[in-house]
Design an enzyme around this catalytic site. Structure first.
Site, PDB file in Angstrom:
ATOM      1  N   PHE A 117       0.860  -1.199   0.000  1.00 56.23           N
ATOM      2  CA  PHE A 117       0.000   0.000   0.000  1.00 56.23           C
ATOM      3  C   PHE A 117       0.895   1.248   0.000  1.00 56.23           C
ATOM      4  O   PHE A 117       0.712   2.167   0.787  1.00 56.23           O
ATOM      5  CB  PHE A 117      -0.933   0.039   1.219  1.00 56.23           C
ATOM      6  CG  PHE A 117      -1.737  -1.211   1.448  1.00 56.23           C
ATOM      7  CD1 PHE A 117      -2.935  -1.422   0.776  1.00 56.23           C
ATOM      8  CD2 PHE A 117      -1.297  -2.180   2.340  1.00 56.23           C
ATOM      9  CE1 PHE A 117      -3.680  -2.572   0.995  1.00 56.23           C
ATOM     10  CE2 PHE A 117      -2.027  -3.328   2.570  1.00 56.23           C
ATOM     11  CZ  PHE A 117      -3.233  -3.528   1.890  1.00 56.23           C
ATOM     12  N   CYS A 148      -3.721   4.635   9.919  1.00 53.28           N
ATOM     13  CA  CYS A 148      -4.539   5.818  10.178  1.00 53.28           C
ATOM     14  C   CYS A 148      -5.806   5.443  10.935  1.00 53.28           C
ATOM     15  O   CYS A 148      -6.639   6.303  11.221  1.00 53.28           O
ATOM     16  CB  CYS A 148      -4.893   6.522   8.865  1.00 53.28           C
ATOM     17  SG  CYS A 148      -5.870   5.505   7.736  1.00 53.28           S
TER      18      CYS A 148
END
EC number: 2.1.1.189
Length: 375
Positions: A241, A334
Site C-alpha cells: 500500500f 490511520c
C-alpha cells in the site's frame, strides 16, 4: 484553536477544538495506550505533535450558492451554505487563494451544482499546496465538459493573480451521487504534477494520488520509519500500500532494496518518477493489489512495511503474512482500531515499539507506527 465556525456550531468537524491542544494530546495518548497496549510490555514513545492551526496542505470545498454568489465550503447542520475559505486549518496562502476563487467563479459565471435540482456545473474545488515550494495544484470537479470553456477563458486572470498555481485540471464527475471525483481528468496546464519534498526526498503529487494532509507531521513519520528500518538493516523489504512511495523512498538505501506495491497506477507513476529523481536503482514499484502480490510470493524479505487504508489489512493479507513469516512487520495505520484487529490475527508477532503522530489535530484520529517482531 479559536474557530468562529465551531463556536457558532456551524462546523463541528474539529469536534475537540474547544479543548486546549495539550489536553487533546494527553487524552489521545491515554486512549491509544488503552486500545493498543493496555497490559503489554511495549516501548511506548512520546507522540509527535502538530501545529494546532495552518497545518493542512489540502482543501476539499463543496461549491455552493449560485453563479452570482458562489460559496466554497460546506452545508451546515441546517442545510445552509457556509464559506470556509478562512478556516484556521489552512495556511494564509491557501485562505487567500480560496477567497479569490469564490470571486473568480462569480466573475467567470460558472454555476455551482445544485444537488436537489440536479442542475448547475461546478461541484468541488480541490486545492493542494506544496509545503516545500508553496506552489498549488488546483482541480475543478464538474458535472460535464460544458464548464471547460469558461474556466479556460478566465484562467489567465487567475494565474496572473496567483502565479504559484502550478497545476490546473478539470475532473469530470457526471454522476448524481456523493462521489468526490470521476475518471476523466483534463489538464489545463503543461505541468501535471506538484513537487513536494520531505527530508530531502522528492515526492511527486498527481491529482488522484493519496497524499498526507499534514506535511510537517508526515515528514517526521517518514523520518521515524526510516530510522527504525535502518536499525534493523534488512537487505530487502516490501512496502505494501505504498501510495506515492513516501516510506519506500525514505527507506531505500545502498544495502536495502525495496519493492513498493500499490493498486493505483497514478500513484505508482509518481513513485517511479521520484525514484528516478533520486537516482535510486534498488527500488522498484508495481501497480498491483497488495494481497494478490503477497499471495504470489513464495517467501518474504526480512521486513514488510504496511500502510493500509482505514479498513486495515484484512484477514486474507494477515494470513498471508503469517505464512510468509517476515522477521519484522512495520505497520503504519490511520485507524488504530483496525490495526489492533489485524495485529490480533498476526498471532506469531508481538509489538516491540509504538509511536503515534498527531496528523489530525482536534479530532479523535491519529496515525500510529508500530514495529512487530516475530516471536
Amino acid at each position: 484553536m479559536q474557530c468562529e465556525f465551531f463556536i457558532q456550531k456551524r462546523c463541528t468537524s474539529c469536534h475537540q477544538c474547544a479543548q486546549p491542544y495539550s489536553q487533546q494530546v494527553e487524552n489521545k495518548d491515554q486512549q491509544l495506550r488503552e486500545l493498543i497496549a493496555p497490559a503489554m510490555d511495549v516501548q511506548w514513545l512520546p507522540p509527535v505533535t502538530s501545529a494546532d492551526t495552518a497545518f493542512r496542505n489540502k482543501a476539499k470545498m463543496v461549491v455552493l450558492g449560485a453563479a452570482h454568489a458562489p460559496i466554497l465550503g460546506i452545508e451546515d447542520a441546517q442545510g445552509q451554505p457556509l464559506s470556509l475559505v478562512t478556516c484556521p486549518l489552512y495556511p494564509q496562502p491557501m485562505q487567500e487563494l480560496l477567497a479569490y476563487l469564490e470571486n473568480w467563479i462569480r466573475i467567470a459565471g460558472i454555476p455551482p451544482y445544485n444537488k436537489l435540482k440536479k442542475k448547475g456545473e461546478l461541484k468541488f474545488i480541490l486545492l493542494t499546496r506544496s509545503e516545500n515550494s508553496g506552489q498549488f495544484m488546483l482541480r475543478f470537479v464538474a458535472r460535464s465538459h460544458a464548464v471547460l470553456e469558461r474556466i479556460e477563458r478566465n484562467l489567465p486572470t487567475l494565474i496572473a493573480a496567483f502565479p504559484t498555481i502550478e497545476v490546473v485540471s478539470v475532473n469530470i464527475q457526471p454522476v448524481h451521487m456523493a462521489r468526490l471525483e470521476g475518471e476523466e481528468e483534463i489538464f489545463l496546464t503543461e505541468t501535471q504534477s506538484l513537487l513536494e519534498q520531505f527530508n530531502d526526498v522528492p515526492m511527486v503529487i498527481r491529482p488522484k494520488s493519496f497524499f498526507q494532509t499534514n506535511p510537517q507531521v508526515a515528514e517526521q513519520l517518514y523520518a521515524t520509519a526510516r530510522a527504525w528500518v535502518r536499525e534493523i538493516a534488512p537487505t530487502q523489504m516490501w512496502d505494501l500500500f505504498c501510495g506515492v512511495g513516501g516510506f519506500a523512498l525514505h527507506c531505500a538505501a545502498p544495502n536495502t532494496a525495496v519493492t513498493g506495491i500499490e493498486i493505483e497506477p497514478e500513484a505508482i507513476a509518481s513513485a517511479q518518477r521520484s525514484a528516478q529523481m533520486m537516482g535510486i536503482d534498488n527500488l522498484s514499484f508495481a501497480a498491483l493489489d497488495s494481497a494478490k502480490f503477497s499471495q504470489s510470493q513464495m517467501s518474504a524479505p526480512e521486513l514488510v512495511l504496511v500502510n493500509p487504508p482505514r479498513r486495515g489489512l484484512g484477514s486474507e493479507l494477515t494470513a498471508q503474512l503469517e505464512a510468509l513469516a517476515p522477521q519484522h512487520i512495520l505497520y503504519s495505520s490511520c485507524n488504530p482500531q483496525t490495526m489492533v484487529k489485524d495485529i490480533a490475527e498476526l498471532a506469531s508477532y508481538q509489538m516491540s515499539r509504538v509511536q503515534w503522530f498527531d496528523m489530525f489535530p482536534h479530532t479523535d484520529h491519529a496515525e500510529v507506527l508500530t514495529l512487530l517482531v516475530r516471536k
